[in-house]
Structures are given as structure tokens and as C-alpha cells.
Write a protein that holds these residues in place. Structure first.
Motif, PDB file in Angstrom:
ATOM      1  N   UNK A 187       5.200   6.851   6.719  1.00  6.88           N
ATOM      2  CA  UNK A 187       4.004   6.978   7.569  1.00  6.88           C
ATOM      3  C   UNK A 187       2.747   6.945   6.709  1.00  6.88           C
ATOM      4  N   UNK A 188       2.757   7.730   5.631  1.00  9.63           N
ATOM      5  CA  UNK A 188       1.570   7.783   4.774  1.00  9.63           C
ATOM      6  C   UNK A 188       1.274   6.430   4.124  1.00  9.63           C
ATOM      7  N   UNK A 189       2.285   5.767   3.604  1.00  8.33           N
ATOM      8  CA  UNK A 189       2.073   4.480   2.929  1.00  8.33           C
ATOM      9  C   UNK A 189       1.512   3.436   3.888  1.00  8.33           C
ATOM     10  N   UNK A 190       2.041   3.377   5.119  1.00  4.64           N
ATOM     11  CA  UNK A 190       1.519   2.428   6.104  1.00  4.64           C
ATOM     12  C   UNK A 190       0.063   2.738   6.451  1.00  4.64           C
ATOM     13  N   UNK A 191      -0.236   4.017   6.604  1.00  2.00           N
ATOM     14  CA  UNK A 191      -1.603   4.427   6.909  1.00  2.00           C
ATOM     15  C   UNK A 191      -2.556   4.102   5.764  1.00  2.00           C
ATOM     16  N   UNK A 192      -2.132   4.422   4.499  1.00  2.00           N
ATOM     17  CA  UNK A 192      -3.016   4.251   3.345  1.00  2.00           C
ATOM     18  C   UNK A 192      -3.369   2.792   3.110  1.00  2.00           C
ATOM     19  N   UNK A 194      -3.869   0.383   5.199  1.00  2.00           N
ATOM     20  CA  UNK A 194      -4.844  -0.182   6.136  1.00  2.00           C
ATOM     21  C   UNK A 194      -6.032   0.725   6.409  1.00  2.00           C
ATOM     22  N   UNK A 195      -6.052   1.914   5.810  1.00  2.00           N
ATOM     23  CA  UNK A 195      -7.145   2.863   6.080  1.00  2.00           C
ATOM     24  C   UNK A 195      -7.624   3.530   4.790  1.00  2.00           C
ATOM     25  N   UNK A 200      -9.995   8.105   1.327  1.00  2.00           N
ATOM     26  CA  UNK A 200     -11.029   8.643   0.442  1.00  2.00           C
ATOM     27  C   UNK A 200     -11.796   9.769   1.115  1.00  2.00           C
ATOM     28  N   UNK A 201     -12.060   9.615   2.428  1.00  2.00           N
ATOM     29  CA  UNK A 201     -12.741  10.684   3.165  1.00  2.00           C
ATOM     30  C   UNK A 201     -11.905  11.955   3.177  1.00  2.00           C
ATOM     31  N   UNK A 225      -8.215  15.793   9.580  1.00  2.00           N
ATOM     32  CA  UNK A 225      -7.436  14.620   9.186  1.00  2.00           C
ATOM     33  C   UNK A 225      -7.801  13.437  10.081  1.00  2.00           C
ATOM     34  N   UNK A 226      -7.709  12.219   9.563  1.00  2.00           N
ATOM     35  CA  UNK A 226      -8.068  11.035  10.353  1.00  2.00           C
ATOM     36  C   UNK A 226      -7.166  10.888  11.588  1.00  2.00           C
ATOM     37  N   UNK A 227      -7.764  10.547  12.704  1.00  2.00           N
ATOM     38  CA  UNK A 227      -7.022  10.317  13.932  1.00  2.00           C
ATOM     39  C   UNK A 227      -5.958   9.239  13.737  1.00  2.00           C
TER      40      UNK A 227
END
Length: 487
Positions: A187-192, A194-195, A200-201, A225-227
Motif C-alpha cells: 500500500x505504501x509503495x503504491x501510494x509513494x 504517485x503521491x 514530503x508533506x 495523514x493524506x486522504x
């Protein structure tokens, strides 16, 4: 941290100007390009701001000071100088300064200023003869040095700089590892991927909270945390995120038990504490009564309180602008480099020589016959040892040797460096903790005297970098340079 190398690790790759650096997505670019472009951006941004306010300043009017960790190798310092050159800063307009030295200079300077302006409490202890330890906790490395105040404008180093990779970014890495465990690595790798801006935020949000963790009695910490991360979790698992590893969710925030976040600090805090305790046992540091905490990581209340509780018999001070003390001290150093007149040599420097072979002492693979005489090759002959006092710009350390063979018309002088006090050999299999720093090639064309043509190798220290000179005695045959020790 890509430039940091553990000099006691023989398997560590030697720093190279062609070394590649990976970004978070695995893309590669030469490290030298990355660092030089960062420096170029900072240089150009400063010049733009300066010229908007003072339109008659030229590059030749500006002296640049580049700060580096005191525990960095000679190769890493050369790498930074070359990166600065590539960014458009000439050698003659550039100095390298050690970060903890710069911090010590600044803190000593503000002490003097405040003594004139008014009382400063415990900082008044910075009088002549006072000894203090500088704990420079940055993002990547922690640098530790110790000084004695000689006069109002001079500091004397008491021991070689030391430290390790225990900075604030270690906590950041552990925090990201925790987030990956909470949401799942996929989940984290897919999110990172593209986002990246949201990643960084998130790190900036954690950075702000990282400083105040441990400052009060809160039992839980809420972090926004980002939506999109929650959406990615739901798309991957088929259900919304509720809780994991004791971490729960409330709207777009995760609620962390305070002990979970405090645990992220334990590894670097324990490493820092153990190293400082070991240093304070040294005889030359028995009179240290103050620990001065500087650098961005020192803004962490948890780290500050930990150091105070571990060293109760010592006055632990933290300037209110700890994060900028290195930068401000570097400016002072640029104007007055003589404020640090001497240092303690952090490494042993020497040359590879051939000496008479003794079968009871020397390894057989180093035996070589020259002019009918058995010689042991690759013997480390020290020129300046770790722990020796260095008067900057004044101290010179010499070593004399003879050519290997009577008909040699040139001499190659290999300079080696080691973190050890007394290395024996420079040969790879026998020269533990010894690395080649660079070479000089000296022309010695007159062979009429055979081997009896003494060559003197001299090492001198100019600020934070060394200069090596080789000369054939009684002649004008001389070569001198700062090493190109990068591969």
C-alpha cells in the motif's frame, strides 16, 4: 549521508566522483551532479537576493564557506570542494569548515556578546580555561568535539572529532518503516510512487511533531495523514483502515501511543549516549563540565532531556537557535579562521616503504629482493599519528626515505591514511583499516649516487585539508599538491 563512510569498514566502497545516487523511485544520477546542483541552487538564490539589494557586488567580493561533518573522510571533503567548483565557486574563494567547530565558534561568540549586553546565566562559564564538549546532532551525522577556551577569540581542540550516523533522519527512517507496517508495504509503495508531494508533506508534519515529543505528558499523538493513503489502503484491502499495531484512526488523522513514537528515538539516543560516555572517560576530557547541544536534531526535546538525565553532573546547554548555530558560526569562521589555531589529528597518515625483511616478523608474501637485498614491501611508515597536536598553517610533519633501487629515475610516493594509531602494513590483506589517499610522482633523474638520494615527504595542514610535498634533498626536484583522492 551518501558521502559518509565508516573508515573501520574494509568492505565499504571507496568514494568516487562517478558514484551513483538513487532517488526514492530507484532512478540513478551521479552523486557529484546531485550535490553540485544543490550547491548551485543555493549560490544562485543567494546572489539573486543579494543583487536585488546591493547591485555592485561581484563574485570576487564573496568568500564562500562550506560546512562538512568533522568525521568525514578526506575523500568526502575533496568531493564537496569539487562539487562547489562545479557549482561555480572557485577554490580561492572557498573554505571548508567543520560543523561542530563552527557551532563552538558561534556559541563562544554569543557568550562574549551577551556578557557585554547583560547577564547570560550559565553561559558565563565560557571563560579562559573552560572546557566544553560540542554535541552537533544534525540530520545525518552526529559530530562530537571538545574544546578549551584559550583566550576570548581562540579555542583549542582537546581530542579528535568522532561520531556516527545517528542523526535525526534515522528517526525519520524508523517512522516511515512504522507507517509501512501500519498500512502494509505494498500500500505504501503504491501510494509513494504517485503521491511524492504528499509523502514530503507527511515527513514535514512529523518533523514538526518530532521536536516536541517528550515535552509534555501527552499519552497519544495525532498526526494528519493524506486522504489518498487511506484510499489506497481501501482499494488494496477492500475495507477502510481502522487500527494496526496500536495505532488508530480518527477522520484523516492517525493516533499514535506516545510510547510507540518514543521508541523510534531509542536507537540513535542510545548510540549517542554510549559514545559521549566513552569520550568523557578519556583523561584529556576529565575537566569537561559543559555539553553544548547544537544542530537541528538537538531541537528534539526528547533528545535534550535524555542527555540531561544521562549526564547529571554536567551542565547541558542548548542555544535557542541550535539549528542555525553551525551556519552562523561558519560566517564568523570565514572572517576569522584563526579562531581555531590548532587541532588534534583525527587519523594516522603515512607512506608505503620498503624495509629490511625479517622472516620472523614480516609476512612472506611481502618479501622482495632488490639490489640483492631482501626487503619487506608495503610497510606503513607514519608521518603524523592520530592524536598529535597540529598547529594549523604552521605544523609540518616529515619523513625521509631512500629510493628502492639504485637505478630508479623516479619515485612514486603513495600516501596512506588509517583511523588506527599504529598500522603496520599498507598491503590489502595485511593493511587492516588502511586506505590509499593518493600518490605523488617525483623525478630523481641523477642516479650517480645510487640509492643514497634522500627524499623527504612533508605533510602540512591548511585549515581542514592536507597538503603533501616531496623533495629530493639537495636538489630542486620537488612536487606538492592536495590529493586527487577520488576514483
Amino acid at each position: 549521508m551518501a558521502l559518509f563512510s565508516d573508515e573501520t569498514n574494509q568492505t565499504a566502497r571507496k568514494l568516487s566522483r562517478r558514484q551513483m545516487m538513487k532517488d526514492v523511485n530507484g532512478h540513478k544520477l551521479e552523486s557529484l551532479i546531485v550535490v553540485s546542483e544543490c550547491l548551485k541552487f543555493l549560490k544562485d538564490d543567494f546572489l539573486k537576493t543579494l543583487l536585488e539589494n546591493v547591485n555592485f557586488v561581484e563574485m570576487k567580493d564573496i568568500h564562500w564557506v562550506l560546512t562538512v561533518p568533522a568525521i568525514w573522510s578526506d575523500q568526502a571533503k575533496q568531493f564537496m570542494r569539487q562539487a562547489a567548483n562545479q557549482a561555480g565557486i572557485e577554490d580561492g574563494l572557498l573554505s571548508l569548515a567543520y560543523e561542530p567547530e563552527a557551532a563552538a565558534i558561534y556559541c563562544k561568540d554569543i557568550t562574549l556578546q551577551k556578557k557585554v549586553d547583560g547577564p547570560v546565566g550559565s553561559l558565563e562559564t565560557f571563560d579562559s580555561g573552560h572546557q566544553f564538549l560540542v554535541l552537533d546532532c544534525g540530520g545525518g551525522t552526529v559530530d562530537i568535539t571538545a574544546y578549551e577556551v584559550e583566550t576570548k577569540d581562540k579555542l583549542i581542540e582537546l581530542c579528535p572529532p568522532s561520531g556516527g550516523p545517528w542523526g535525526g533522519t534515522e528517526v525519520d527512517k524508523l517512522f516511515l518503516n512504522l507507517v509501512k507496517e501500519v498500512f502494509g508495504k505494498a500500500v505504501w509503495c503504491n501510494f509513494a510512487k504517485s503521491n511524492m508531494r504528499d509523502c514530503l508533506d507527511l515527513l514535514r508534519t512529523f518533523e514538526g511533531r518530532k521536536r516536541v515529543i517528550g515535552a509534555n505528558n501527552e499519552e497519544k499523538v495525532r498526526l494528519l495523514f493524506p486522504r489518498e493513503l487511506f484510499d489506497e489502503y481501501e482499494a488494496h484491502t477492500g475495507s477502510g483502515f481502522k487500527s494496526a499495531l496500536g495505532v488508530t484512526k480518527a477522520r484523516d488523522k492517525l493516533i499514535f501511543p506516545i510510547d510507540v513514537l518514543k521508541n523510534l528515538f531509542s536507537q540513535p539516543l542510545n548510540a549517542i549516549t554510549a559514545h559521549v560516555r566513552e569520550l568523557l572517560r578519556k583523561p584529556e576530557l576529565q575537566e569537561v563540565r559543559t555539553i553544548l547541544m547544537v544542530g537541528g536534531f538537538s531541537d528534539s526535546e526528547l533528545l535534550y532531556q535524555h542527555i540531561k538525565s544521562e549526564f547529571t553532573g554536567i551542565n547541558v546547554l542548548r542555544p535557542h537557535d541550535a539549528v542555525s548555530s553551525v551556519m552562523k558560526g561558519a560566517v564568523i569562521f570565514g572572517h576569522s579562521p584563526e579562531v581555531i589555531p590548532e587541532r588534534i589529528c583525527a587519523r594516522t597518515y603515512g607512506i608505503a616503504c620498503n624495509i629490511p625483511f625479517d622472516s620472523e616478523i614480516h609476512p612472506p608474501e611481502l618479501r622482495q629482493v632488490c639490489d640483492g637485498i631482501e626487503m619487506c614491501t608495503d610497510s606503513f611508515q607514519p608521518i603524523v599519528r592520530k592524536g598529535e597536536q597540529i598547529l594549523l598553517g604552521k605544523s609540518c610533519f616529515d619523513r625521509q626515505f631512500l629510493p628502492t633501487c639504485s637505478n630508479d629515475k623516479s619515485a612514486t610516493i603513495d600516501i596512506f591514511v588509517s583511523p588506527d594509531d599504529n598500522p603496520k602494513y599498507t598491503y590489502g590483506g595485511r593493511g587492516d583499516n588502511v586506505k590509499r589517499l593518493g600518490s605523488l610522482r617525483l623525478s630523481i633523474p641523477d642516479t650517480s649516487k645510487g640509492k643514497f638520494r634522500p627524499i623527504t615527504v612533508r605533510i602540512s595542514f591548511q585549515s581542514t585539508e592536507i597538503v603533501v610535498t616531496a623533495v629530493e634533498e639537495g636538489t630542486n626536484n620537488l612536487v606538492s599538491k592536495q590529493f586527487d583522492s577520488l576514483v
